[in-house]
Design an enzyme around this catalytic site. Sequence first.
Site, PDB file in Angstrom:
ATOM      1  N   CYS A  51       8.265   6.738  -8.770  1.00 46.21           N
ATOM      2  CA  CYS A  51       8.551   7.111  -7.382  1.00 46.21           C
ATOM      3  C   CYS A  51      10.042   7.274  -7.115  1.00 46.21           C
ATOM      4  O   CYS A  51      10.431   7.840  -6.099  1.00 46.21           O
ATOM      5  CB  CYS A  51       7.963   6.080  -6.426  1.00 46.21           C
ATOM      6  SG  CYS A  51       6.183   5.904  -6.600  1.00 46.21           S
ATOM      7  N   HIS A  76      11.592   6.741   0.284  1.00 46.42           N
ATOM      8  CA  HIS A  76      10.310   6.963  -0.398  1.00 46.42           C
ATOM      9  C   HIS A  76       9.198   6.523   0.556  1.00 46.42           C
ATOM     10  O   HIS A  76       9.266   5.452   1.155  1.00 46.42           O
ATOM     11  CB  HIS A  76      10.285   6.158  -1.693  1.00 46.42           C
ATOM     12  CG  HIS A  76       8.952   6.130  -2.344  1.00 46.42           C
ATOM     13  ND1 HIS A  76       8.199   7.262  -2.532  1.00 46.42           N
ATOM     14  CD2 HIS A  76       8.215   5.093  -2.838  1.00 46.42           C
ATOM     15  CE1 HIS A  76       7.069   6.932  -3.120  1.00 46.42           C
ATOM     16  NE2 HIS A  76       7.045   5.624  -3.307  1.00 46.42           N
ATOM     17  N   ASN A 135       1.433   8.403  -0.133  1.00 48.08           N
ATOM     18  CA  ASN A 135       2.480   8.237  -1.148  1.00 48.08           C
ATOM     19  C   ASN A 135       2.264   9.284  -2.245  1.00 48.08           C
ATOM     20  O   ASN A 135       1.339   9.173  -3.037  1.00 48.08           O
ATOM     21  CB  ASN A 135       2.392   6.809  -1.710  1.00 48.08           C
ATOM     22  CG  ASN A 135       3.439   6.523  -2.774  1.00 48.08           C
ATOM     23  OD1 ASN A 135       4.111   7.436  -3.254  1.00 48.08           O
ATOM     24  ND2 ASN A 135       3.559   5.269  -3.151  1.00 48.08           N
TER      25      ASN A 135
HETATM   26  O1  UT7 Z   1       5.494   3.764  -4.741  1.00 50.77           O
HETATM   27  C1  UT7 Z   1       5.345   2.393  -4.889  1.00 50.77           C
HETATM   28  C2  UT7 Z   1       3.874   2.168  -4.938  1.00 50.77           C
HETATM   29  N1  UT7 Z   1       3.362   0.966  -4.417  1.00 50.77           N
HETATM   30  C3  UT7 Z   1       3.651   0.406  -3.229  1.00 50.77           C
HETATM   31  O2  UT7 Z   1       4.524   0.763  -2.507  1.00 50.77           O
HETATM   32  C4  UT7 Z   1       2.755  -0.752  -2.857  1.00 50.77           C
HETATM   33  C5  UT7 Z   1       3.477  -1.860  -2.142  1.00 50.77           C
HETATM   34  N2  UT7 Z   1       2.515  -2.747  -1.558  1.00 50.77           N
HETATM   35  C6  UT7 Z   1       1.855  -2.463  -0.408  1.00 50.77           C
HETATM   36  O3  UT7 Z   1       2.093  -1.437   0.207  1.00 50.77           O
HETATM   37  C7  UT7 Z   1       0.892  -3.483   0.120  1.00 50.77           C
HETATM   38  O4  UT7 Z   1       0.999  -4.669  -0.645  1.00 50.77           O
HETATM   39  C8  UT7 Z   1      -0.599  -2.994   0.099  1.00 50.77           C
HETATM   40  C9  UT7 Z   1      -0.781  -1.885   1.141  1.00 50.77           C
HETATM   41  C10 UT7 Z   1      -0.961  -2.488  -1.281  1.00 50.77           C
HETATM   42  C11 UT7 Z   1      -1.521  -4.133   0.477  1.00 50.77           C
HETATM   43  O5  UT7 Z   1      -1.210  -4.604   1.771  1.00 50.77           O
HETATM   44  P1  UT7 Z   1      -1.060  -6.173   2.025  1.00 50.77           P
HETATM   45  O6  UT7 Z   1      -0.837  -6.367   3.476  1.00 50.77           O
HETATM   46  O7  UT7 Z   1      -0.006  -6.692   1.077  1.00 50.77           O
HETATM   47  O8  UT7 Z   1      -2.486  -6.703   1.656  1.00 50.77           O
HETATM   48  P2  UT7 Z   1      -2.862  -7.839   0.621  1.00 50.77           P
HETATM   49  O9  UT7 Z   1      -2.782  -7.304  -0.771  1.00 50.77           O
HETATM   50  O10 UT7 Z   1      -2.083  -9.060   0.954  1.00 50.77           O
HETATM   51  O11 UT7 Z   1      -4.380  -8.055   0.976  1.00 50.77           O
HETATM   52  C12 UT7 Z   1      -4.784  -8.587   2.254  1.00 50.77           C
HETATM   53  C13 UT7 Z   1      -6.294  -8.551   2.306  1.00 50.77           C
HETATM   54  C14 UT7 Z   1      -6.970  -9.049   1.031  1.00 50.77           C
HETATM   55  O12 UT7 Z   1      -8.140  -9.729   1.396  1.00 50.77           O
HETATM   56  P3  UT7 Z   1      -8.183 -11.345   1.419  1.00 50.77           P
HETATM   57  O13 UT7 Z   1      -7.868 -11.744   0.006  1.00 50.77           O
HETATM   58  O14 UT7 Z   1      -7.131 -11.750   2.393  1.00 50.77           O
HETATM   59  O15 UT7 Z   1      -9.573 -11.628   1.850  1.00 50.77           O
HETATM   60  C15 UT7 Z   1      -7.335  -7.793   0.300  1.00 50.77           C
HETATM   61  O16 UT7 Z   1      -8.435  -7.961  -0.550  1.00 50.77           O
HETATM   62  O17 UT7 Z   1      -6.726  -7.185   2.465  1.00 50.77           O
HETATM   63  C16 UT7 Z   1      -7.665  -6.864   1.437  1.00 50.77           C
HETATM   64  N3  UT7 Z   1      -7.518  -5.469   1.093  1.00 50.77           N
HETATM   65  C17 UT7 Z   1      -8.162  -4.487   1.751  1.00 50.77           C
HETATM   66  N4  UT7 Z   1      -9.043  -4.498   2.765  1.00 50.77           N
HETATM   67  C18 UT7 Z   1      -9.506  -3.335   3.216  1.00 50.77           C
HETATM   68  C19 UT7 Z   1      -6.725  -4.912   0.127  1.00 50.77           C
HETATM   69  N5  UT7 Z   1      -6.852  -3.579   0.133  1.00 50.77           N
HETATM   70  C20 UT7 Z   1      -7.752  -3.286   1.136  1.00 50.77           C
HETATM   71  C21 UT7 Z   1      -8.277  -2.091   1.644  1.00 50.77           C
HETATM   72  N6  UT7 Z   1      -9.145  -2.150   2.671  1.00 50.77           N
HETATM   73  N7  UT7 Z   1      -7.944  -0.893   1.137  1.00 50.77           N
END
Ligand code: UT7
Length: 321
Positions: free
Chosen positions: A112, A248, A278
């Site tokens: 990225c 980005h 993204n």
């Molecule tokens: O170009 C670089 C590429 N990557 C990035 O920029 C990614 C950087 N990271 C992020 O943008 C965020 O960490 C994410 C968007 C990937 C995730 O958001 P988050 O607020 O950090 O969520 P989390 O991983 O802390 O998950 C919170 C909850 C979890 O459930 P529990 O364990 O609290 O019950 C996940 O299982 O949300 C759940 N979850 C979802 N729920 C519905 C994770 N993905 C999803 C989803 N839909 N798509």
Amino acid sequence: MPRVLSTGMYVPERIMENHELSGLVDTSDEWIYSHTGIRRRRIAADHQATSDLAVLAGEQALIRAGLPAENLDLVLVATSTPDYLGFPSTASLVQHGLGASKAGAFDISAACTGFVYALETARAFIVAGTARHVLVIGAETFSRIVNWKDRNTCILFGDGAGAVLLGHSDDAGFYPSYLRSEGEGGSSLLRPTGGTRVPKSTGPDSSFVAMDGRAVYAFAIRVIKDSILEVLARNGRRLDEVKWIVPHQANVRIVDSAAKRLELPLDRFYLNMEDYANTSGATIPLALAEMDAKGLLSRGDLVLTVGFGAGLSYGANLFTW
Ligand code: UT7
């Protein structure tokens, strides 16, 4: 001095809204939008590969500048989703597709952050006198490498291409960039198989994007701030002189956190992840081309681009429009 002469962009016709993803994985429009700022993304048609998107974006930039393709000295393509694994380079396919018969061509692989690295490479080639006109393209078809059964990743990405044509000017400036890598974090965002480390698939999902989202998130908000302050300090410019920061486009919450750390309002950052998600190496040139088309950029504006991603890599460019 190198200067931006024109921009171009291409996004595939097919629009995939968030609600369609809830038919594939356990998610919702509400969750995706509130956690990322993404509403929709473009998906390449079956017959389209990364070079096809790149050629269309590049053609638009050449037309806008009125520059014949034969006048290009170099074609750079920042991509993590090349048409072919390893070779030939996607840039060579694009060079041929554009009819840039007198140009060299190579790909830049910095995920990225690839476009930030590519812009600096173009600047350096022009400053060194090796090239006069360089077409810099960021192009991706992440829809081909995400696991459509993994809700942690498939909701984040989209397909698209953006292009920036760099040439010479006496009156405008392109400052030296700031480029960095923290390879120790490489395992937090990778494709585990298909390369020389693990050539053969180890399971049905092993060649898709694998990501530790929280680790990448924490890394991103730290390095956005550092990259912005570093590129300005090195070039003797101040944050209040910057007209637009073009980050980005991974997650609006990442940009918002970085903005708060810099004590800047969010509206100093150009954001379009709502519509395109993204697109990895393509987000920054897509944003620049969209801003250009909307008339948001005026001659003399100081523009700062900042990228971060797999590697882990990061960096920033600073230039006068
Ligand atoms: O170009 C670089 C590429 N990557 C990035 O920029 C990614 C950087 N990271 C992020 O943008 C965020 O960490 C994410 C968007 C990937 C995730 O958001 P988050 O607020 O950090 O969520 P989390 O991983 O802390 O998950 C919170 C909850 C979890 O459930 P529990 O364990 O609290 O019950 C996940 O299982 O949300 C759940 N979850 C979802 N729920 C519905 C994770 N993905 C999803 C989803 N839909 N798509």
